[in-house]
Motif scaffolding. Structure first.
Motif, short mmCIF file in Angstrom:
data_model
loop_
_atom_site.label_atom_id
_atom_site.label_comp_id
_atom_site.label_asym_id
_atom_site.label_seq_id
_atom_site.Cartn_x
_atom_site.Cartn_y
_atom_site.Cartn_z
N PHE A 111 2.69 -1.45 12.10
CA PHE A 111 3.76 -1.15 11.03
C PHE A 111 4.62 -0.43 11.46
O PHE A 111 5.98 -0.81 11.46
N ALA A 112 4.41 0.88 11.59
CA ALA A 112 5.62 1.75 11.93
C ALA A 112 6.17 1.51 13.20
O ALA A 112 7.36 1.60 13.30
N ASN A 113 5.64 0.95 14.13
CA ASN A 113 6.14 0.62 15.60
C ASN A 113 7.08 -0.33 15.31
O ASN A 113 8.22 -0.44 15.82
N ASN A 114 6.54 -1.67 14.73
CA ASN A 114 7.61 -2.76 14.26
C ASN A 114 9.05 -2.27 13.55
O ASN A 114 9.84 -3.01 13.89
N LEU A 115 8.53 -1.49 12.44
CA LEU A 115 9.68 -1.22 11.65
C LEU A 115 10.71 -0.23 12.55
O LEU A 115 11.76 -0.71 12.39
N ASP A 116 10.00 0.49 13.33
CA ASP A 116 11.01 1.31 14.10
C ASP A 116 11.80 0.44 15.06
O ASP A 116 13.17 0.76 15.24
N PRO A 164 0.82 -1.27 0.09
CA PRO A 164 0.17 0.03 0.16
C PRO A 164 1.03 1.27 0.02
O PRO A 164 1.96 1.35 0.71
N VAL A 165 0.14 2.35 -0.63
CA VAL A 165 1.05 3.62 -0.72
C VAL A 165 1.51 4.04 0.60
O VAL A 165 2.61 4.55 0.82
N VAL A 166 0.36 3.98 1.52
CA VAL A 166 1.02 4.49 2.89
C VAL A 166 1.99 3.89 3.62
O VAL A 166 2.83 4.49 4.28
N LEU A 206 7.87 3.87 4.78
CA LEU A 206 9.18 2.99 4.56
C LEU A 206 10.18 4.45 3.92
O LEU A 206 11.55 4.51 4.47
N TYR A 207 9.52 5.04 3.09
CA TYR A 207 10.45 6.34 2.66
C TYR A 207 11.10 7.15 3.75
O TYR A 207 12.22 7.30 3.83
N ARG A 208 10.27 7.46 4.55
CA ARG A 208 10.78 8.38 5.76
C ARG A 208 11.69 7.58 6.78
O ARG A 208 12.65 8.33 7.21
N ALA A 209 11.39 6.30 7.03
CA ALA A 209 12.27 5.65 8.03
C ALA A 209 13.61 5.34 7.53
O ALA A 209 14.50 5.49 8.09
N LEU A 252 -6.61 -1.40 5.15
CA LEU A 252 -5.49 -0.82 6.48
C LEU A 252 -6.66 0.02 7.04
O LEU A 252 -7.20 1.05 6.63
N ASN A 253 -6.17 0.05 8.53
CA ASN A 253 -6.72 1.31 9.37
C ASN A 253 -5.61 1.77 10.08
O ASN A 253 -4.39 1.34 9.84
N GLN A 254 -5.99 2.90 10.93
CA GLN A 254 -4.88 3.57 11.60
C GLN A 254 -4.10 2.74 12.42
O GLN A 254 -2.79 2.74 12.71
N LYS A 255 -4.90 1.51 12.96
CA LYS A 255 -4.22 0.73 13.91
C LYS A 255 -3.09 -0.04 13.14
O LYS A 255 -2.11 -0.36 13.79
#
Length: 151
Positions: A136-141, A11-13, A18-21, A128-131
């Motif tokens: 995703f962002a938390n596990n990536l970080d 998904p684009v979001v 990923l781009y930012r991280a 995909l929802n906000q949760k």
């Protein structure tokens, strides 16, 4: 650690996260797809275009991935191969696959394929929802921070 993205269905979001991280942590992220992709200009972001065909992008990712690398994919068989090579696999909903969970996920996937093949409508996953995005962002970080500590 390098990040490999199964980009055709990502998904684009999630790509934007990923781009930012990748840029923030100076981690190389390669977006593998069978079509042209556009990513922001950054020395840490690149694309790899592969020919069209069944599992061509997946096979290229498996060929390139090294132990400790991260692969972002919703493809369960690809995630299994990555884990077998000592990599990490994270799906766009934030689920981190591991050696303990991937066998169960493969069995469920195979069962659902059998159901669909027999004509039963199983529907697709919900949007995909906000949760999901936050997970995703938390596990990536967490994975990126852990990789920096280990290097």
């Amino acid at each position: 650690m390098k990040i490999w993205v199964d980009a055709d269905a990502c998904p684009v979001v999630i790509k934007e996260i990923l781009y930012r991280a990748a840029t923030r942590t100076r981690t190389l992220a390669t977006f593998v797809a069978n079509q042209s992709l556009s990513v922001p200009k950054s020395p840490f972001l690149k694309t790899l275009r592969v020919p069209s065909g069944f599992d061509i992008a997946d096979n290229e990712i498996v060929k390139q991935v090294q132990a400790g690398d991260l692969v972002v994919t919703a493809d369960i068989p690809l995630a299994s191969e990555v884990i077998n090579k000592g990599g990490h696999a994270l799906n766009p909903r934030g689920e981190l696959y591991n050696a303990n969970s991937i066998g169960e996920r493969l069995a469920i996937r195979d069962f659902m394929d059998t159901m669909r093949a027999s004509g039963i409508q199983t529907g697709g996953p919900p949007p995909l929802n906000q949760k999901d995005k936050q997970a995703f962002a938390n596990n990536l970080d967490r994975l990126l921070v852990q990789a920096k500590k280990n290097s």
